[in-house]
Write an enzyme that holds these catalytic residues in place. Structure first.
Site, PDB file in Angstrom:
ATOM      1  N   ALA A  65       0.846  -1.188   0.000  1.00  9.10           N
ATOM      2  CA  ALA A  65       0.000   0.000   0.000  1.00  9.10           C
ATOM      3  C   ALA A  65       0.883   1.240   0.000  1.00  9.10           C
ATOM      4  O   ALA A  65       2.054   1.189   0.390  1.00  9.10           O
ATOM      5  CB  ALA A  65      -0.919  -0.008   1.217  1.00  9.10           C
ATOM      6  N   GLU A 112      -1.726  -9.374  -0.668  1.00  6.15           N
ATOM      7  CA  GLU A 112      -3.130  -9.582  -0.329  1.00  6.15           C
ATOM      8  C   GLU A 112      -4.013  -9.536  -1.566  1.00  6.15           C
ATOM      9  O   GLU A 112      -4.951 -10.333  -1.720  1.00  6.15           O
ATOM     10  CB  GLU A 112      -3.564  -8.526   0.686  1.00  6.15           C
ATOM     11  CG  GLU A 112      -2.877  -8.689   2.034  1.00  6.15           C
ATOM     12  CD  GLU A 112      -3.093  -7.517   2.954  1.00  6.15           C
ATOM     13  OE1 GLU A 112      -3.783  -7.693   3.963  1.00  6.15           O
ATOM     14  OE2 GLU A 112      -2.579  -6.408   2.667  1.00  6.15           O
ATOM     15  N   GLU A 132       4.066  -5.537   6.919  1.00  7.72           N
ATOM     16  CA  GLU A 132       3.408  -4.434   7.620  1.00  7.72           C
ATOM     17  C   GLU A 132       3.936  -4.248   9.038  1.00  7.72           C
ATOM     18  O   GLU A 132       3.912  -3.137   9.579  1.00  7.72           O
ATOM     19  CB  GLU A 132       1.888  -4.668   7.662  1.00  7.72           C
ATOM     20  CG  GLU A 132       1.180  -4.524   6.327  1.00  7.72           C
ATOM     21  CD  GLU A 132       1.121  -5.814   5.539  1.00  7.72           C
ATOM     22  OE1 GLU A 132       0.388  -5.844   4.538  1.00  7.72           O
ATOM     23  OE2 GLU A 132       1.808  -6.798   5.919  1.00  7.72           O
TER      24      GLU A 132
END
Length: 258
Positions: A65, A112, A132
């Site tokens: 992300a 993901e 993460e």
């Protein structure tokens, strides 16, 4: 439709959706996720599409992300916005078969996203990870749940707690990846596989997808009952009659999705 962060092509019943943020290694920002959700739903509705292929570049499927976009957000903002939730859920609801073609980095949200697809075909340069933990957070698009179902608790816990990357040989061995090809051959091989699926009855491929997905979401007895009812239901289709007639007549079936 024109997209800012995607390149979309439809050819021979296959929609090829390529993430295109090269300067950011295809990092997933709100614009890309919104466009991707829109593009896969459009492909799902398109009568000229029977299979969807999602890919990035040779260097990165998606490197996670977009941290720059997320860094300053508060809990209240991400909670009210349901950050990435609606888009990821919409992609997961796509009914047509969807393949992730992965080369290079496939990390965090990228990993993901690949796992939301029905299966992953990777190049020999692919690297998977859920790092993460290095940012002081955890996966937020299903990574702790889907990766555990793919590779088991021990390896999933290892990856989520250490943030280490998984090389493609290990990923294939663990069942995260279906097949591996040299990077130069990846897209050609993926398109061959997609076109092979596109030759089948769309009724059957969609039903098979529903049955396999049910296996991860229900007890064995319930999954078997669901599969059996779908199996029975397909005998009401013209494609079942054509497929079995073609088998007995030793010819290729001509499916009509009816």
């Amino acid at each position: 439709m024109a997209y800012e962060t995607l390149i979309v092509e439809v050819e021979d019943d296959v929609a090829l959706i390529r993430m295109n943020r090269p300067d950011a290694l295809n990092a997933l920002n709100s614009k890309l996720m919104t466009e991707l959700s829109s593009a896969v739903q459009a492909a799902d509705r398109n009568d000229n599409v029977r299979v969807i292929v999602l890919t990035g570049s040779e260097k990165a499927f998606a490197a996670g992300a977009d941290v720059k976009e997320m860094a300053g957000k508060s809990f209240v903002e991400v909670y009210f916005d349901n950050l990435f939730g609606p888009e990821a859920d919409a992609i997961a609801r796509v009914r047509k078969p969807m393949i992730a073609a992965v080369s290079g980095y496939c990390l965090g949200g990228g990993c993901e996203l690949a796992m939301i697809c029905d299966f992953i075909i990777a190049s020999d340069t692919a690297k998977f990870g859920q790092p993460e933990i290095n940012l002081g957070i955890v996966a937020g698009m299903g990574g702790t749940q889907r990766l555990t179902r793919f590779v088991g608790k021990s390896k999933s816990m290892d990856m989520h707690l250490t943030g280490r990357f998984m090389e493609v040989a290990e990923a294939e061995r663990c069942g995260l990846v279906s097949r591996v090809f040299p990077a130069k051959d990846l897209m050609a091989e993926v398109m061959k596989i997609a076109k092979k699926i596109a030759e089948k009855s769309l009724l059957s491929t969609m039903a098979a997808k529903e049955c396999v997905n049910r296996a991860q979401e229900s007890a064995l007895s319930e999954g078997i009952l669901f599969e059996r009812r779908v199996f029975h239901a397909l005998f009401a289709t013209e494609d079942q009659k054509e497929g079995m007639a073609a088998f007995m007549e030793k010819r290729q079936p001509q499916f009509r999705d009816k």
